[in-house]
Scaffold this active site. Sequence first.
Site, PDB file in Angstrom:
ATOM      1  N   SER A 107       0.830  -1.212   0.000  1.00 13.76           N
ATOM      2  CA  SER A 107       0.000   0.000   0.000  1.00 13.76           C
ATOM      3  C   SER A 107       0.866   1.264   0.000  1.00 13.76           C
ATOM      4  O   SER A 107       1.936   1.286   0.621  1.00 13.76           O
ATOM      5  CB  SER A 107      -0.892   0.001   1.242  1.00 13.76           C
ATOM      6  OG  SER A 107      -1.510   1.260   1.401  1.00 13.76           O
ATOM      7  N   GLN A 128       0.466  -0.421  -4.753  1.00  8.87           N
ATOM      8  CA  GLN A 128      -0.838   0.262  -4.838  1.00  8.87           C
ATOM      9  C   GLN A 128      -0.621   1.762  -4.712  1.00  8.87           C
ATOM     10  O   GLN A 128       0.109   2.226  -3.827  1.00  8.87           O
ATOM     11  CB  GLN A 128      -1.756  -0.238  -3.712  1.00  8.87           C
ATOM     12  CG  GLN A 128      -3.100   0.475  -3.647  1.00  8.87           C
ATOM     13  CD  GLN A 128      -3.084   1.674  -2.717  1.00  8.87           C
ATOM     14  OE1 GLN A 128      -2.291   1.715  -1.785  1.00  8.87           O
ATOM     15  NE2 GLN A 128      -3.917   2.657  -2.980  1.00  8.87           N
ATOM     16  N   TYR A 130      -2.207   5.618  -4.183  1.00  9.05           N
ATOM     17  CA  TYR A 130      -3.133   6.727  -3.971  1.00  9.05           C
ATOM     18  C   TYR A 130      -2.426   7.951  -4.542  1.00  9.05           C
ATOM     19  O   TYR A 130      -1.298   8.252  -4.133  1.00  9.05           O
ATOM     20  CB  TYR A 130      -3.402   6.939  -2.482  1.00  9.05           C
ATOM     21  CG  TYR A 130      -4.360   5.954  -1.843  1.00  9.05           C
ATOM     22  CD1 TYR A 130      -5.587   5.652  -2.429  1.00  9.05           C
ATOM     23  CD2 TYR A 130      -4.043   5.350  -0.632  1.00  9.05           C
ATOM     24  CE1 TYR A 130      -6.468   4.768  -1.833  1.00  9.05           C
ATOM     25  CE2 TYR A 130      -4.929   4.457  -0.024  1.00  9.05           C
ATOM     26  CZ  TYR A 130      -6.133   4.176  -0.633  1.00  9.05           C
ATOM     27  OH  TYR A 130      -7.007   3.302  -0.041  1.00  9.05           O
ATOM     28  N   THR A 156      -5.770   2.790  -7.116  1.00  3.36           N
ATOM     29  CA  THR A 156      -7.062   2.680  -6.433  1.00  3.36           C
ATOM     30  C   THR A 156      -7.952   3.843  -6.861  1.00  3.36           C
ATOM     31  O   THR A 156      -7.562   5.005  -6.734  1.00  3.36           O
ATOM     32  CB  THR A 156      -6.845   2.664  -4.907  1.00  3.36           C
ATOM     33  OG1 THR A 156      -6.021   1.535  -4.607  1.00  3.36           O
ATOM     34  CG2 THR A 156      -8.159   2.541  -4.155  1.00  3.36           C
ATOM     35  N   ARG A 165     -16.056   7.000   9.293  1.00  7.36           N
ATOM     36  CA  ARG A 165     -15.983   5.867  10.224  1.00  7.36           C
ATOM     37  C   ARG A 165     -16.202   6.395  11.631  1.00  7.36           C
ATOM     38  O   ARG A 165     -15.254   6.747  12.327  1.00  7.36           O
ATOM     39  CB  ARG A 165     -14.629   5.178  10.117  1.00  7.36           C
ATOM     40  CG  ARG A 165     -14.355   4.626   8.747  1.00  7.36           C
ATOM     41  CD  ARG A 165     -13.203   3.650   8.727  1.00  7.36           C
ATOM     42  NE  ARG A 165     -13.044   3.121   7.396  1.00  7.36           N
ATOM     43  CZ  ARG A 165     -11.937   3.243   6.656  1.00  7.36           C
ATOM     44  NH1 ARG A 165     -10.879   3.837   7.154  1.00  7.36           N
ATOM     45  NH2 ARG A 165     -11.896   2.762   5.441  1.00  7.36           N
ATOM     46  N   LYS A 255      -8.173  -0.461  -9.437  1.00  9.10           N
ATOM     47  CA  LYS A 255      -8.842  -1.185  -8.346  1.00  9.10           C
ATOM     48  C   LYS A 255     -10.029  -0.374  -7.832  1.00  9.10           C
ATOM     49  O   LYS A 255      -9.858   0.788  -7.438  1.00  9.10           O
ATOM     50  CB  LYS A 255      -7.850  -1.430  -7.202  1.00  9.10           C
ATOM     51  CG  LYS A 255      -8.452  -2.031  -5.947  1.00  9.10           C
ATOM     52  CD  LYS A 255      -7.342  -2.418  -4.980  1.00  9.10           C
ATOM     53  CE  LYS A 255      -7.879  -2.960  -3.681  1.00  9.10           C
ATOM     54  NZ  LYS A 255      -8.412  -1.924  -2.803  1.00  9.10           N
ATOM     55  N   HIS A 279     -13.915  -2.181  -2.074  1.00  7.49           N
ATOM     56  CA  HIS A 279     -12.935  -1.823  -1.046  1.00  7.49           C
ATOM     57  C   HIS A 279     -13.236  -2.544   0.272  1.00  7.49           C
ATOM     58  O   HIS A 279     -13.007  -2.006   1.352  1.00  7.49           O
ATOM     59  CB  HIS A 279     -12.922  -0.308  -0.848  1.00  7.49           C
ATOM     60  CG  HIS A 279     -11.590   0.281  -0.469  1.00  7.49           C
ATOM     61  ND1 HIS A 279     -10.810   1.018  -1.323  1.00  7.49           N
ATOM     62  CD2 HIS A 279     -10.901   0.255   0.702  1.00  7.49           C
ATOM     63  CE1 HIS A 279      -9.715   1.432  -0.695  1.00  7.49           C
ATOM     64  NE2 HIS A 279      -9.746   0.977   0.546  1.00  7.49           N
ATOM     65  N   ARG A 282     -15.496  -0.681   2.791  1.00  5.53           N
ATOM     66  CA  ARG A 282     -14.848   0.292   3.678  1.00  5.53           C
ATOM     67  C   ARG A 282     -14.986   1.723   3.191  1.00  5.53           C
ATOM     68  O   ARG A 282     -14.465   2.627   3.825  1.00  5.53           O
ATOM     69  CB  ARG A 282     -13.352  -0.035   3.801  1.00  5.53           C
ATOM     70  CG  ARG A 282     -13.071  -1.374   4.409  1.00  5.53           C
ATOM     71  CD  ARG A 282     -11.601  -1.729   4.293  1.00  5.53           C
ATOM     72  NE  ARG A 282     -10.739  -0.838   5.042  1.00  5.53           N
ATOM     73  CZ  ARG A 282     -10.536  -0.924   6.355  1.00  5.53           C
ATOM     74  NH1 ARG A 282     -11.144  -1.846   7.053  1.00  5.53           N
ATOM     75  NH2 ARG A 282      -9.711  -0.078   6.964  1.00  5.53           N
ATOM     76  N   GLY A 312     -14.995  -9.380   0.892  1.00  8.92           N
ATOM     77  CA  GLY A 312     -15.825 -10.332   1.611  1.00  8.92           C
ATOM     78  C   GLY A 312     -15.342 -11.774   1.630  1.00  8.92           C
ATOM     79  O   GLY A 312     -16.047 -12.631   2.164  1.00  8.92           O
ATOM     80  N   GLY A 333      -8.067  -9.278   1.631  1.00 13.37           N
ATOM     81  CA  GLY A 333      -7.607  -8.191   2.491  1.00 13.37           C
ATOM     82  C   GLY A 333      -7.639  -8.578   3.954  1.00 13.37           C
ATOM     83  O   GLY A 333      -6.621  -8.942   4.553  1.00 13.37           O
TER      84      GLY A 333
HETATM   85  C1  LIG Z   1      -7.188  -2.414   7.201  1.00 13.46           C
HETATM   86  C2  LIG Z   1      -7.389  -2.239   5.724  1.00 13.46           C
HETATM   87  C3  LIG Z   1      -6.666  -1.254   5.054  1.00 13.46           C
HETATM   88  C4  LIG Z   1      -6.828  -1.084   3.678  1.00 13.46           C
HETATM   89  N1  LIG Z   1      -6.037  -0.178   3.019  1.00 13.46           N
HETATM   90  C5  LIG Z   1      -6.114  -0.083   1.668  1.00 13.46           C
HETATM   91  C6  LIG Z   1      -5.212   0.748   0.942  1.00 13.46           C
HETATM   92  O1  LIG Z   1      -4.327   1.377   1.523  1.00 13.46           O
HETATM   93  N2  LIG Z   1      -5.355   0.823  -0.402  1.00 13.46           N
HETATM   94  C7  LIG Z   1      -6.328   0.118  -1.079  1.00 13.46           C
HETATM   95  O2  LIG Z   1      -6.423   0.211  -2.302  1.00 13.46           O
HETATM   96  N3  LIG Z   1      -7.167  -0.711  -0.410  1.00 13.46           N
HETATM   97  C8  LIG Z   1      -7.076  -0.828   0.923  1.00 13.46           C
HETATM   98  N4  LIG Z   1      -7.904  -1.701   1.590  1.00 13.46           N
HETATM   99  C9  LIG Z   1      -8.886  -2.501   0.830  1.00 13.46           C
HETATM  100  C10 LIG Z   1      -8.269  -3.829   0.389  1.00 13.46           C
HETATM  101  O3  LIG Z   1      -7.244  -3.641  -0.543  1.00 13.46           O
HETATM  102  C11 LIG Z   1      -9.328  -4.756  -0.230  1.00 13.46           C
HETATM  103  O4  LIG Z   1      -9.973  -4.113  -1.301  1.00 13.46           O
HETATM  104  C12 LIG Z   1     -10.380  -5.208   0.787  1.00 13.46           C
HETATM  105  O5  LIG Z   1      -9.796  -5.442   2.046  1.00 13.46           O
HETATM  106  C13 LIG Z   1     -11.062  -6.480   0.285  1.00 13.46           C
HETATM  107  O6  LIG Z   1     -12.077  -6.895   1.141  1.00 13.46           O
HETATM  108  P1  LIG Z   1     -11.853  -7.993   2.306  1.00 13.46           P
HETATM  109  O7  LIG Z   1     -11.115  -7.301   3.391  1.00 13.46           O
HETATM  110  O8  LIG Z   1     -13.224  -8.355   2.692  1.00 13.46           O
HETATM  111  O9  LIG Z   1     -11.046  -9.126   1.698  1.00 13.46           O
HETATM  112  C14 LIG Z   1      -7.766  -1.892   2.967  1.00 13.46           C
HETATM  113  C15 LIG Z   1      -8.471  -2.874   3.648  1.00 13.46           C
HETATM  114  C16 LIG Z   1      -8.288  -3.058   5.007  1.00 13.46           C
HETATM  115  C17 LIG Z   1      -9.045  -4.161   5.700  1.00 13.46           C
END
Ligand SMILES: Cc1cc2nc3c(=O)[nH]c(=O)nc-3n(C[C@H](O)[C@H](O)[C@H](O)COP(=O)(O)O)c2cc1C
Length: 382
Positions: A107, A128, A130, A156, A165, A255, A279, A282, A312, A333
């Site tokens: 990340s 990845q 940003y 992303t 949040r 993404k 995501h 999130r 998921g 993730g």
């Molecule tokens: C704690 C956490 C931090 C994340 N940080 C990023 C990030 O920095 N950049 C990004 O593109 N996605 C981020 N994501 C999203 C993940 O890349 C991914 O899309 C997501 O976790 C997939 O869903 P899952 O957790 O249910 O497998 C983050 C997810 C979590 C859980």
Amino acid sequence: MVTLLNVEDARRLARRRLPRGLFEYLDRGTEDEVSIAGNRAGLDAIRLAPFALEDVSQRAQDTVLFGTPQPCPLVIAPTAVAGLMSYDGEVAMARAAKAHDIPFCVSTQSMTSIETIARDSGARLWFQLYVWKNRARTFALLDRAAGAGADTLVLTVDTAVSPKREYNQRNGFGIPLKPSVRAGIDVLCHPRWFADVFLRTLRTTGMPTYAHYPDEFRTALGRAVVGDEISLATDVSWKDVAALRAHWKGRLILKGILRASDATRAIAHGVDGIVVSNHGARNLDCAPHPAHVLPAIVAAAGGRLTVLADSGVRRGSDIAKYLALGADGVLVGRAPLYGLAAAGTPGASRVIELLRAELDTTMALLGVTRLDQLPRTLQMEA
Ligand SMILES: Cc1cc2nc3c(=O)[nH]c(=O)nc-3n(C[C@H](O)[C@H](O)[C@H](O)COP(=O)(O)O)c2cc1C
């Protein structure tokens, strides 16, 4: 590690180990968490129908993603601050990826630099991105990533602003970390994390920082303000995709695609792959579940780019479902992060092993021996 029998076991252990604020940041969604429940419901609603009496004695889940063979269809998703989930967390996670010979996507907001992760893990790394307001600095970061050996850039596209949040506003956890009485009590109630992760990090590398931020802006996480130039750009557009395509020599992935029309646009911009993703529920709380939009996106892509999916995944059967809907590979993730928080590299590795074993069992019970047979098992609605 055999004590972890499924992802939920790892999640429970992670909940015990991590301060509540950090665990909730890892585990939860946004606003009313409609989307997080939707992700589960979306996957649970899919049915795969088995073929009876097939010889499944020789099963394989190897595949080729972006020209590189790998033993299973998984990629470790980019996750910010993974470095706080266990000591040296990003390197620990990359080592688990290496052990399974799958890519680890670093990340932009990791605590450890991609150079250090590459050196200490030897894993195959994606990076990845940003996009920062200052594009010149953004490109300089990409050059670092390429120099460290990242062969794939993941832009992303679903995070124009920080999502809401409320639980993190209440429990005091935020990035940058801000000292507060509530957060202090939370941390002291988790002395093992405090000693094994936080104090050990302070002793070895100092106060955790976003490792990819330019030196002059590199705020210790304890400092409140991140320089404006490197705050996330809110004007990222297809022009940036064109500029990245021209600059980045390796594979380029977008993404967070949830529309067939955006997949078609990605193809027109010379993009190599997309991740159909909300995501992990999130960001946008009313976003569709990837499983609902994936078939239309796969149809629009028509094999002209690689289609990955995430959000998921907690069981091997969830991976089978995304593949049955037409994905070429799946990002995970939270699942490996739970394992990482529970027990470092062995914990993350154990979670990947469990997912692979469950995928294998699912394939056998479905009467298929190769991943490309999974779409035939999809039970269409009557
Ligand atoms: C704690 C956490 C931090 C994340 N940080 C990023 C990030 O920095 N950049 C990004 O593109 N996605 C981020 N994501 C999203 C993940 O890349 C991914 O899309 C997501 O976790 C997939 O869903 P899952 O957790 O249910 O497998 C983050 C997810 C979590 C859980």
